[in-house]
Design an enzyme around this catalytic site. Structure first.
Site, mmCIF file in Angstrom:
data_model
loop_
_atom_site.group_PDB
_atom_site.id
_atom_site.type_symbol
_atom_site.label_atom_id
_atom_site.label_comp_id
_atom_site.label_asym_id
_atom_site.label_seq_id
_atom_site.Cartn_x
_atom_site.Cartn_y
_atom_site.Cartn_z
ATOM 1 N N LYS A 162 -13.188 7.921 -7.664
ATOM 2 C CA LYS A 162 -12.531 9.185 -8.035
ATOM 3 C C LYS A 162 -13.110 9.734 -9.331
ATOM 4 O O LYS A 162 -13.203 10.942 -9.532
ATOM 5 C CB LYS A 162 -11.020 8.970 -8.181
ATOM 6 C CG LYS A 162 -10.241 10.264 -8.443
ATOM 7 C CD LYS A 162 -8.766 10.108 -8.171
ATOM 8 C CE LYS A 162 -8.070 9.429 -9.329
ATOM 9 N NZ LYS A 162 -7.885 10.349 -10.473
ATOM 10 N N HIS A 174 0.828 -1.199 0.000
ATOM 11 C CA HIS A 174 0.000 0.000 0.000
ATOM 12 C C HIS A 174 0.862 1.249 0.000
ATOM 13 O O HIS A 174 1.686 1.422 0.892
ATOM 14 C CB HIS A 174 -0.880 -0.007 1.254
ATOM 15 C CG HIS A 174 -2.060 0.889 1.151
ATOM 16 N ND1 HIS A 174 -2.045 2.175 1.618
ATOM 17 C CD2 HIS A 174 -3.280 0.686 0.626
ATOM 18 C CE1 HIS A 174 -3.234 2.719 1.399
ATOM 19 N NE2 HIS A 174 -3.992 1.837 0.802
#
Length: 898
Positions: A561, A138
């Site tokens: 997004k 991540h």
């Protein structure tokens, strides 16, 4: 009465008591580390925050020098970390306690299997079920491994606190040890000075297997079979949980993932599980001192014993010990061969041979009335072998479709087949690719033409995948994911590359080709893309070789997004419905891989609710989902939490499978038109702000710490695929992370309030319709519950202070647009839920936020001051690290990042 979430049983008083002890020790440590006047500022800031007197707090922070801000930032960053540990300890205690007293809770596997057992095909359901959590690295995972190790020590000490209270442990000694670790934390770098390498990520994730996953998966599998047997259901070889991993194989946007990292990832996990087996075998060797002067053994065990090199005269009559000694030696040779290429004639060719030796011992124990020995360590080993084999997790490979296209174009040009492949139409591309796959046996890369570095790397990693599959077995690498899949040619281009190394031929694909649909447009087009693909004779043969299963990955981050929270959620829901139906039309089982993040803005939220709210028919017997780096520690940091979270995944999947068998899907048909109308408005409202407002880009980069986030050494992958010149070029993860830091949480709610308000205003009955949808439709309830949770973590007063960093009033006014939508969204959500306050249905989370908020709110105000100073040139290069400490602390307080 509805079944409670296990967290609702938490002991608030115990947590407060532990937090008081931790805070007291932290204060003592801080007081001895800094000047008295600096510590007095900490006390004052804490009091002002608890009193919500943030203007006075801001005034004090603005007067602190950089050195004072450094030690104060560290104090307030450590405090939420200690609160997290206390909550985790209490959860672990409750997991054990509620199971020991047989108390029911949401997601409990015994309750779920009882429900499944009432179905006619219960055995088939339980046998076939396979849920796969896929661990990923991540780019916004903020905790250093050193800090994670220290928190584990404190976790273990807090677990012993109840013994301290009972007088079973010396309190002074316990507190001294606790103080020692807190003091070390306060003097340890919280932020990495160097960026993580892929090799570090591989090593770090292996720690979770050693500390939790191996034991948790093994325990769950054992319980699963035991509970089924209690219901008269005999299972042959169920694997309710198997593990997946991206680390070492996910090269999308990460140039540091190579053939070498893929091999390292596979061989490291092979070594870890082999070492675990070795430890278990040694324990059995020490414990199984059964003597043939007292008990008989089978011929098979005698044969194993005779092969042992343990020639001690003291073990002549102890065949089980000698058998385990031989198995241990043979396994060590196998490990040396697989990991280090050391040849040996005495090794296991596959895991089935290893398991057969263990089963021979089991059979001997049963035949000779020693069944009690089958419980405990022996069964734990056998279950681990069934669950893991010779490696811990199947590694996914992933690459962006544009890289595949460029690689194929280069191959076709070098072989003088097509000079400018990329300029062809979609139809022409497919024609060329199918010809290569169906009728042209040539290896395109076998020319003497020079190859680009990118093509060399791609071919090398595919060759490494072939080598690993040949050596470790087919399941070590089962699928390759194509990011930004838009067309059939994207799937066929990967097939051409796999053909280069012999992983695909005209009849079979040894690696499944998995499209990842990410944007709103690509999700809308996904049904047409898959329909065209499933019509291909070539694809039909490949899928038939995979037992008629075809996986599709769904992207939650980029779709959010791209179109906002509501649009993303609803588009994903509809895509699953349509893709499932297309699969049925072509006789293919479409299975979904959910690319969820830790935050709501990236598809996160409670796992149980997320799974049980999936469309009817979309979950058959397989489900895969990502567990992203920043939440792995929260959910799987210890074996109890790991068991509970894996148990919830299995229970939720079974729950949805059974529910969709006994529920009429037509009940929700009337809601689809409503959702289409609301989501259309929401999409437009979101896009108008994020992509169409000329000032939004400047607002985001001024009123959030995105630049500081991008400079953090918190992952091997870059924060953007390219230089950031517009919102579209930014990765979804740092995008969400930055909105979490400035406490707006925009990706998790923006566009919700206005779109619902417009629908409600159209007809007096529309509010009651939405309330009914919330009560009766799990998808809708989960969708809005997540918004509720995100709103509760946001703070518009703090967000306003970030907005003040915008130099232009026009840019700064974006905040008021956001604030109006936030207030409207909160009002609308509460009216649909028919609640008076946020988190009314999650009391444990509300209590947690209530006592942690004052502390990490301080960090936000410190972060704002530090960013001001950085932009004014008042921080040295070394002092920029202070901003990173506040970022770490805020993420810790929120318990998620990107």
């Amino acid at each position: 009465m509805a079944i409670q979430k296990l967290e609702n049983y938490n002991n608030k008083e115990a947590i407060r008591e532990e937090v008081t002890i931790l805070t007291s020790i932290l204060e003592e440590v801080a007081a001895q580390m800094m000047p008295a006047e600096t510590f007095a500022k900490i006390v004052e800031l804490s009091q002002l925050s608890r009193q919500d007197d943030y203007q006075a707090l801001i005034a004090i922070i603005s007067q602190l020098n950089n050195d004072e801000l450094a030690v104060i930032s560290r104090y307030f960053a450590v405090l939420p970390l200690l609160i997290n540990i206390s909550e985790d300890v209490d959860l672990a205690y409750e997991i054990n306690h509620q199971n020991n007293i047989d108390q029911d809770y949401l997601g409990k596997i015994s309750t779920t299997i009882d429900m499944v057992s009432k179905q006619e095909n219960a055995a088939e359901i339980l046998e076939k079920l396979n849920v796969v959590p896929v661990l990923t690295a991540h780019p916004t995972q903020v905790q250093r491994q050193s800090m994670l190790d220290l928190t584990k020590h404190i976790h273990e000490l807090l677990r012993r606190y109840r013994d301290v209270k009972l007088g079973l442990l010396n309190k002074n000694k316990w507190e001294d040890e606790l103080r020692c670790y807190i003091e070390i934390i306060m003097q340890t770098d919280m932020i990495r000075e160097k960026k993580l390498k892929v090799t570090n990520e591989i090593t770090n994730v292996m720690e979770y297997y050693n500390s939790s996953f191996i034991k948790a998966v093994t325990k769950l599998q054992r319980e699963y079979k035991r509970l089924a047997a209690e219901k008269g259901i005999v299972l042959n070889n169920p694997r309710p949980i198997t593990m997946g991993m991206w680390i070492g194989g996910d090269r999308d946007g990460n140039p540091f993932v190579t053939a070498e990292t893929l091999k390292l990832s596979a061989l490291t996990q092979c070594e870890v599980i082999m070492n675990y087996y070795d430890e278990q075998l040694y324990k059995l060797y020490r414990n199984f001192s059964l003597s043939t002067s007292i008990v008989n053994v089978s011929t098979a065990v005698k044969m194993l014993a005779d092969l042992s090199e343990d020639s001690s005269v003291y073990r002549e009559n102890e065949p089980y010990r000698r058998a385990f000694h031989y198995i241990q030696m043979k396994l060590a040779n196998t490990r040396d061969y697989l990991v280090h290429n050391k040849p040996s004639d005495v090794r296991y060719s596959n895991v089935a041979e290893f398991k057969a030796d263990l089963l021979a011992i089991k059979q001997s124990l049963v035949e000779n009335k020693s069944m009690a020995l089958l419980k405990g360590d022996f069964t734990e080993l056998l279950e681990a072998v069934e669950a893991f084999g010779f490696y811990l997790a199947s590694i996914d490979m992933r690459q962006d479709s544009s890289i595949h296209e460029a690689s194929v174009a280069e191959l076709l040009a070098s072989a003088r087949i097509v000079e400018d492949y990329s300029s062809l139409s979609e139809e022409a591309k497919c024609h060329v690719l199918l010809k290569q796959l169906e009728t042209d046996p040539r290896i395109l890369s076998a020319t003497h033409m020079p190859k680009s570095e990118q093509l060399e790397k791609e071919l090398a990693i595919f060759a490494a995948a072939r080598e690993l599959k040949d050596k470790l077995g087919e399941e070590i690498i089962k699928q390759h994911i194509i990011s930004h899949s838009e067309s059939v040619s994207d799937l066929l281009e990967l097939a051409v590359l796999l053909k280069e190394v012999g992983l695909v031929d005209v009849d079979k694909a040894r690696v499944q080709i998995v499209p990842l649909f990410e944007t709103i447009e690509d999700l809308d087009n996904a049904p047409d893309t898959m329909r065209q693909y499933l019509q291909l004779d070539l694809a039909k043969r490949w899928i038939a070789g995979n037992k008629y299963y075809q996986e599709i990955m769904l992207g939650y981050s980029d779709s959010n997004k791209d179109g906002g929270y509501l649009s993303s959620g609803w588009t994903l829901y509809k895509a699953q419905n349509e893709l499932t139906q297309i699969g049925q039309d072509y006789g293919v089982n479409i299975t979904f891989f959910h690319g969820r993040g830790g935050t709501v803005g990236r598809g996160g939220g409670p796992s149980y609710d997320a799974i049980t709210s999936q469309p009817f028919g979309s979950i058959k017997d397989r489900l895969r989902l990502t567990e992203q780096g920043e939440v792995i520690g929260n959910k799987y940091g210890n074996k109890d939490a790991a068991y509970y979270n894996l148990e919830m995944l299995v229970s939720a999947t079974l729950d949805r499978m059974v529910t969709q068998m006994i529920t009429d899907p037509n009940e929700i048909d009337g809601y689809r038109e409503t959702m289409d109308e609301i989501v259309s408005d929401s999409y437009r409202i979101y896009r108008d702000l994020v992509f169409n407002n000329p000032h939004f880009y400047d607002y985001f980069f001024a009123a959030s710490p995105i630049r500081e986030v991008s400079s953090l050494n918190i992952g091997s992958r870059p924060a953007a695929r390219k230089t950031i010149t517009e919102i579209g070029g930014l990765r979804a993860i740092p995008w969400v992370f930055s909105w979490s830091q400035n406490r707006v949480m925009l990706p998790g709610w923006y566009g919700v309030g206005s779109s619902f308000k417009r629908f409600i205003d159209k007809h007096p009955d529309n509010l009651s319709k939405l309330q009914k949808m919330y009560e009766s439709w799990p998808f809708f309830r989960s969708l809005l519950s997540n918004v509720d949770m995100v709103l509760s973590k946001s703070n518009m007063n703090i967000a306003f202070e970030y907005a003040k960093m915008c130099e232009s009033e026009e840019v700064r006014n974006i905040f008021h647009v956001i604030l109006d939508e936030w207030q409207l969204t909160k009002e609308i959500i509460l009216s649909i839920e028919q609640n008076d306050e946020l988190l009314a249905e999650l009391p444990f989370l509300k209590a947690s936020l209530d006592y942690r908020m004052p502390y990490f709110n301080v960090l936000n105000y410190i972060q704002i001051e530090l960013i001001h100073r950085l932009r004014r040139g008042e921080l040295s290069k070394e002092q920029e690290n202070l901003i990173h400490i506040t970022i770490n602390g805020v993420a810790t307080g929120l318990r998620n990042s990107g």
